[in-house]
Design an enzyme around this catalytic site. Sequence first.
Site, PDB file in Angstrom:
ATOM      1  N   ASP A 157       0.834  -1.205   0.000  1.00 46.63           N
ATOM      2  CA  ASP A 157       0.000   0.000   0.000  1.00 46.63           C
ATOM      3  C   ASP A 157       0.873   1.261   0.000  1.00 46.63           C
ATOM      4  O   ASP A 157       1.772   1.393   0.842  1.00 46.63           O
ATOM      5  CB  ASP A 157      -0.885  -0.039   1.253  1.00 46.63           C
ATOM      6  CG  ASP A 157      -2.122   0.828   1.152  1.00 46.63           C
ATOM      7  OD1 ASP A 157      -2.337   1.453   0.103  1.00 46.63           O
ATOM      8  OD2 ASP A 157      -2.872   0.864   2.136  1.00 46.63           O
ATOM      9  N   GLU A 193      -2.127   2.121  -5.073  1.00 47.94           N
ATOM     10  CA  GLU A 193      -1.775   3.542  -5.023  1.00 47.94           C
ATOM     11  C   GLU A 193      -2.959   4.399  -5.477  1.00 47.94           C
ATOM     12  O   GLU A 193      -2.799   5.562  -5.809  1.00 47.94           O
ATOM     13  CB  GLU A 193      -0.483   3.838  -5.791  1.00 47.94           C
ATOM     14  CG  GLU A 193      -0.497   3.489  -7.250  1.00 47.94           C
ATOM     15  CD  GLU A 193      -1.166   4.542  -8.113  1.00 47.94           C
ATOM     16  OE1 GLU A 193      -0.552   5.543  -8.457  1.00 47.94           O
ATOM     17  OE2 GLU A 193      -2.356   4.331  -8.449  1.00 47.94           O
ATOM     18  N   GLY A 195      -4.993   4.610  -7.967  1.00 50.12           N
ATOM     19  CA  GLY A 195      -5.228   5.103  -9.312  1.00 50.12           C
ATOM     20  C   GLY A 195      -4.595   6.437  -9.637  1.00 50.12           C
ATOM     21  O   GLY A 195      -4.837   6.992 -10.707  1.00 50.12           O
ATOM     22  N   ASP A 215     -10.331   4.619  -1.703  1.00 50.73           N
ATOM     23  CA  ASP A 215     -11.029   3.617  -0.904  1.00 50.73           C
ATOM     24  C   ASP A 215     -12.535   3.683  -1.133  1.00 50.73           C
ATOM     25  O   ASP A 215     -13.143   4.761  -1.133  1.00 50.73           O
ATOM     26  CB  ASP A 215     -10.741   3.826   0.581  1.00 50.73           C
ATOM     27  CG  ASP A 215      -9.327   3.439   0.968  1.00 50.73           C
ATOM     28  OD1 ASP A 215      -8.568   2.989   0.092  1.00 50.73           O
ATOM     29  OD2 ASP A 215      -8.984   3.592   2.150  1.00 50.73           O
TER      30      ASP A 215
END
Length: 384
Positions: A157, A193, A195, A215
């Site tokens: 992430d 990441e 987009g 998210d």
Amino acid sequence: MLLLIVLTWLLSLPAPPAARANALAETPPMGWNSWNQVRCYDLTEDVVRKAADALADTGLRDAGYRYVVVDDCWQAPARAADGSLQADPKRFPNGIADLADYVHSRGLLFGIYAVPGSRTCAMANDAYPATGIGSLGHERQDAETFDRWGVDYLKYDWCNADTVDGLDRKTAFEKMRDELAALPRPIVYAISEYGVSSPWTWARPVANLWRTTNDLVATWDSVLATIDQQASVAAHSGAPGGWNDPDMLQVGNGTLTPDEARAHFSVWAVLNAPLFAGADPAKLSDTDLATLSNPEAIAVDQDFAGGQGRQLKAGPGYQVWGKPLTGGGIAVVLLNTGATTATVSASLPGSWSVRDLWTHRDVGTDVSATLRPHAAALLKLTPR
């Protein structure tokens, strides 16, 4: 409303670049991830064990949900003296290797969370009290630790590693890719990441799946906004082993109605999206469990016949999505995005037998459905 859909897109789909050659995630991976259920401070080894038990006991494992992924906040506040990652001793007293063994004993696969920079997302957003638990400068050590622990899936992430650590996205993700490739253990590689740098244009040789959006939260507005964002990225996903990821499922969470949850799942299925449950699998309602475990909808998600689902038509209050299926069929989603009941129809060249994959009934030859607000029909069209 009558939609005339020209299906030339089925014949002219551009071939995406070669995927990462690790023979993993040949179909979109499926499983459970801890974040949507417990976020950070409520994450414990007991939560993960119970999720694994529930996946096995409810039939979700056998439906395809095989990966049990421990998201952020599993880490101790600091690395060990030798620099290796270690689990929080209070919430994971038996350690990660023991937990992975338990997950494996239930016929499941084990996943874990890490970051390419120095700071995890929970450190930034949840005031998680830790220092130096990112993989920056420890990429090889962390990969070898995951191998030793029995990890099968890595969620990697971004968490502002550009602004905090000055890292370049593609370069940083490639570095961990190379460390994973050197391991004896095969590990599915999922990068996130959000987009920002259009990873669908560069990530197929890097990772097995890549996030395309911010998210997803458990509201209809968030689901619909995420659906809208997928229309422009479809050409870059594909089998084997390279998937656009519009984020984890919110079925069973928040304020989604049963109609909205089925609509959410229907579009994810035609998108060939990775399917990761984010609710407590032991507490799903019968309706939500039936949504997540619908074998005909899952079969659409796992069937890649040359193209991810595409938005074929959209207008005020409706969208139509479709994707090719093995054997010459087509999966179609008729989606009512409006606030009132409406009939959404599509007229397609040719002659088709139509099956409703939510009612599990053959419904004739018309590609049409009268839908409540925020509801969807998922249809399978077979040439007659």
